[in-house]
Design a protein around this motif. Structure first.
Motif, mmCIF file in Angstrom:
data_model
loop_
_atom_site.group_PDB
_atom_site.id
_atom_site.type_symbol
_atom_site.label_atom_id
_atom_site.label_comp_id
_atom_site.label_asym_id
_atom_site.label_seq_id
_atom_site.Cartn_x
_atom_site.Cartn_y
_atom_site.Cartn_z
ATOM 1 N N SER A 143 46.200 42.601 33.288
ATOM 2 C CA SER A 143 46.720 43.740 32.956
ATOM 3 C C SER A 143 48.268 44.004 33.162
ATOM 4 O O SER A 143 48.945 43.837 34.227
ATOM 5 N N ARG A 150 49.004 39.172 42.336
ATOM 6 C CA ARG A 150 47.524 39.538 42.255
ATOM 7 C C ARG A 150 47.047 38.681 41.288
ATOM 8 O O ARG A 150 47.643 38.169 40.261
ATOM 9 N N PRO A 153 42.902 41.512 37.175
ATOM 10 C CA PRO A 153 41.732 42.439 37.843
ATOM 11 C C PRO A 153 40.315 42.225 37.188
ATOM 12 O O PRO A 153 40.396 41.975 36.081
ATOM 13 N N ARG A 155 36.971 43.825 36.225
ATOM 14 C CA ARG A 155 36.294 45.112 36.091
ATOM 15 C C ARG A 155 34.800 44.990 35.822
ATOM 16 O O ARG A 155 34.522 44.351 34.622
ATOM 17 N N LEU B 131 36.440 39.835 46.148
ATOM 18 C CA LEU B 131 36.226 40.019 44.610
ATOM 19 C C LEU B 131 35.111 40.237 44.203
ATOM 20 O O LEU B 131 34.050 39.380 44.538
ATOM 21 N N ALA B 151 38.561 44.774 42.456
ATOM 22 C CA ALA B 151 39.007 44.270 41.226
ATOM 23 C C ALA B 151 40.057 42.924 41.635
ATOM 24 O O ALA B 151 40.197 42.005 40.903
ATOM 25 N N VAL B 152 40.754 43.385 42.836
ATOM 26 C CA VAL B 152 41.797 42.382 43.390
ATOM 27 C C VAL B 152 41.675 42.683 44.780
ATOM 28 O O VAL B 152 41.793 43.476 45.322
ATOM 29 N N GLN B 280 42.482 46.747 45.334
ATOM 30 C CA GLN B 280 42.476 47.288 44.029
ATOM 31 C C GLN B 280 41.055 47.396 43.477
ATOM 32 O O GLN B 280 40.336 46.407 43.587
ATOM 33 N N SER B 281 40.592 48.696 43.212
ATOM 34 C CA SER B 281 39.145 48.876 42.569
ATOM 35 C C SER B 281 39.286 49.417 41.359
ATOM 36 O O SER B 281 40.355 49.810 40.772
ATOM 37 N N ASP B 282 38.123 49.187 40.534
ATOM 38 C CA ASP B 282 38.156 49.689 39.233
ATOM 39 C C ASP B 282 37.409 50.962 39.186
ATOM 40 O O ASP B 282 37.198 51.699 38.018
ATOM 41 N N ARG B 313 42.843 51.328 37.348
ATOM 42 C CA ARG B 313 42.896 51.126 38.822
ATOM 43 C C ARG B 313 42.827 52.296 39.563
ATOM 44 O O ARG B 313 43.067 53.371 39.236
#
Lengths: 332, 395
Positions: A143, A150, A153, A155, B131, B151-152, B280-282, B313
């Motif tokens: 992204s 990082r 990500p 999802r 994760l 997410a991270v 970090q989350s979705d 995010r």
């Protein structure tokens, strides 16, 4: 060089259609825990193969996924548009040179091959056709471009609609830079490639992986063709019956004005003067509506067309065909 | 991009392309089933979750701590409140809050509740979320706010917490190693005597073959640490020790197109970056849903949601960071962010009302200061209009 372009935004149309649904059902917390276990395992397994594709010539940064030990990468056509070479960057920062192979813009799919020697991390390829609303999926991608701070990500979401033609729509939210990145089923097999987004958080579109299978050899051979077209009715690969539609009737029925010779409609026995009233039991609300219902299918799918022939209602099974192939046939 | 961004407004309100009613129904029922399954888990934290109200509307969530009369919430969401802040629990218990401290870097405010008690949360620090792990944002009521996954994994977001070497590499160089093009005099490379043309071969014994790899190695270091760099100059290999500093703040102006993509389908938080450490989350939080506790599937509180930066995010401050923060003395709200103001980068908010400390400025980068200014103008216009409309009623 880290400019993110990618993920185009689609002109998208909403219609009500019929069909049946099934899904990853949840009955208890145990089911959620099982989903979590799968997602965690998947994340560890596939992460190393999710690459960033950076083109300095074009000034764009997208994503891709390695599927061949020899460095074969699947991505979106628009990620490699105009590029001959790309930098391939792995999540740990390892970098390799990639050569752009072929692309089919009509499906927004493309291929890149790493030219450097190496033992590259890979993922398996799954199937996209069986996917339906409610099936759990995971999208990944770099992204907003490669970021060493990082990993790409993850999802989690589900299919919310099997989109037009080869495309699928999920609620795994995407943004610029994610284009070309993989969509996985919960077994960690690639089932789609990130392609476009619409305004809604539920509107994230992915090219189905089955589209690669049909075009595999052509892309591998370096052929680039097709037209990037987010309006499903303008996509040259959209499935058609092979009829010229007349002015729609006040009740929504669509009269057949002409039947293209050798077309699916001709083979199935549709005649001029027939009125198309339903497809797979769903009532037609005009010509545009008929086009959209068909666009949701792929070429090769069989549909049941209900016709009014005089006072009689006739039901015929028709195997859909790609519009561009029908035209090609006519020119010959 | 094929279709101009301008066409987006025409698509507003349209949900999913070609979604059949059946598909919509399947996904809706699935969401309901998921929330039914996780609801008991979120109950572990919902008695410790409150709505935070300011200026007659809910602006954030709050996490109850201490003896049950302290609340952590998102500072930038209440910093400009013109009325006293109130907190409301799931059972509609309402308390009046006073801002007693600010943890500026984390955009957290510490509130003291004057006239009500809630259940304090217990932070879980024994495990770090990994994760793909599922997370739930608890709500004050029985319904969880949102669910999502990691997410991270945990990482620092603040640039000054990232090690900075200070070399610009030559993109044309084919290797082996990476060739320095220019040296940034703000980094350790300059101090150690590296020059343009030097070819870096290895860091701490690990061969460096690309710019991204070098960045990846530096990512694992922290400012204040030293690295051993092997490099080639005029045919001779040398090794030197370099003390790493913090990364100077770069103002990266995002491409306009990316910026408009960020807010597609979502409202974004005013303060959404620069946090010392985040997960970090979705999960699809709204800016007003930030500030509350986030639990894992065991019901353990793993952190506090803090920001919604874009459509993909949501950021969560991990419990370990919160626990460490609470050991520290927070800033006096009257003093928070004054240094920024001295640099002329802050914004002075409208005067506070009686009973509330005058909120000072929030730490911001330049771009968001502009947005904040605009937001403030809109807010004060709105308030003026409301006051004008109220006048005839009061008479």
């Amino acid at each position: 060089m880290k400019k993110s372009r990618i993920l185009h935004v689609g002109a998208i149309l909403l219609l009500g259609l019929t069909g049946t649904g099934r899904g990853g059902e949840i009955r208890s917390l145990e089911d959620v825990l099982a989903l979590q276990a799968k997602t965690e395992e998947l994340g560890r397994k596939v992460l190393p193969a999710v690459v960033a594709l950076i083109s300095e010539e074009v000034g764009s940064s997208g994503s891709g996924v390695v599927v061949g030990k020899d460095g074969l990468i699947l991505t979106a056509a628009h990620v490699i548009d105009g590029a001959e070479e790309v930098e391939v960057v792995f999540p740990g920062g390892k970098q390799a040179k990639g050569k752009v192979l072929g692309a089919n813009f009509s499906k927004d799919i493309g291929m890149v091959r790493i030219v450097d020697e190496g033992d590259w991390p890979v993922v398996e390829i799954g199937e996209s056709k069986p996917l339906q609303a409610g099936d759990w999926v995971v999208a990944m991608g770099h992204s907003e471009g490669y970021d060493p701070a990082r990993t790409p990500p993850l999802r989690f979401g589900r299919v919310v609609s099997d989109g037009p033609g080869n495309f699928l729509t999920t609620d795994c939210t995407l943004i610029g830079g994610d284009s070309g990145g993989p969509l996985f089923d919960l077994e960690g097999r690639v089932v789609g490639i990130n392609s476009s987004i619409g305004e809604s958080l539920d509107n994230n579109n992915h090219a189905g992986i089955d589209g690669f299978r049909e075009d595999w050899d052509r892309m591998l051979a370096g052929e680039i063709w097709g037209e990037l077209q987010l309006n499903p009715l303008a996509n040259p690969e959209r499935p058609v019956l092979g009829i010229l539609m007349g002015r729609e009737l006040s009740n929504g029925g669509v009269p057949v004005e002409r039947v293209t010779p050798d077309s699916p409609a001709a083979k199935a026995g549709i005649r001029p003067g027939d009125v198309v009233v339903a497809v797979d039991g769903t009532r037609i609300r005009g010509g545009r509506n008929l086009g959209m219902i068909l666009a949701k299918h792929s070429a090769g799918d069989e549909v049941e067309v209900s016709l009014l022939r005089g006072r009689e209602e006739v039901k015929l099974r028709v195997e859909l065909m790609r519009q561009d192939q029908l035209f090609e046939k006519l020119e010959r | 991009m094929l279709v101009a961004m301008g066409s987006i407004s025409a698509l507003m309100g349209q949900q999913v392309p070609l979604q059949k009613p059946e598909e919509k129904q399947v996904t809706r029922q699935q969401s309901e089933a998921l929330f039914d399954a996780i609801r008991p888990v979120a109950r572990a934290a919902s008695p410790s979750t409150v709505w935070v109200w300011a200026d007659r509307k809910p602006v954030a969530m709050g996490t109850v701590i201490g003896d049950g009369n302290q609340v952590l919430t998102k500072w930038s969401q209440i910093a400009f409140a013109r009325t006293p802040v109130q907190v409301v629990g799931g059972d509609r218990t309402t308390g009046t809050a006073r801002v007693v401290g600010v943890y500026q870097d984390d955009d957290l405010a510490l509130l003291e509740i004057v006239d009500a008690d809630f259940d304090p949360v217990s932070f879980s620090t024994e495990v770090k979320p990994t994760l793909g792990q599922f997370l739930i944002a608890a709500g004050p009521g029985d319904q969880p706010l949102k669910a999502g996954v990691v997410a991270v994994a945990e990482r620092p977001l603040r640039e000054s917490d990232q090690a900075f070497l200070g070399v610009m590499l030559d993109p044309e160089f084919e290797g082996p190693g990476v060739r320095v093009q220019t040296i940034d005099d703000r980094g350790g490379a300059d101090e150690a005597g590296l020059q343009g043309g030097d070819v870096l071969l290895a860091v701490d014994g690990q061969a460096v073959t690309s710019a991204f790899e070098l960045r990846g190695i530096l990512q694992k270091t922290r400012p204040g640490e030293s690295i051993r760099v092997k490099y080639l100059r005029e045919g001779a290999e040398t090794e030197t020790e370099i003390l790493l500093g913090g990364r100077p703040e770069f103002q990266r102006v995002p491409e306009a197109r990316l910026r408009s993509m960020r807010s597609m389908g979502t409202d974004v938080s005013l303060v959404a970056g620069g946090f010392p450490v985040i997960l970090q989350s979705d999960m699809q939080l709204t800016p007003e849903q930030c500030g509350g506790p986030v639990v894992d599937l065991q019901g353990r509180v793993i952190g506090i949601s803090i920001a919604r930066p874009d459509r993909t995010r949501s950021f969560i401050i991990p419990s370990s960071r919160i626990v460490a923060l609470l050991e520290e003395e927070p800033l006096d709200p009257g003093l928070a962010a004054l240094p920024r103001e001295a640099e002329g980068r802050g914004v002075r908010p409208a005067a506070g009302q009686q009973g509330m400390p005058i909120p000072p400025v929030v730490p911001l980068n330049r771009g968001s200061a502009e947005r904040l200014r605009k937001h403030l103008e809109e807010m004060s216009d709105l308030l003026e209009r409301m006051e004008r409309e109220m006048e005839p009623l009061e008479r």
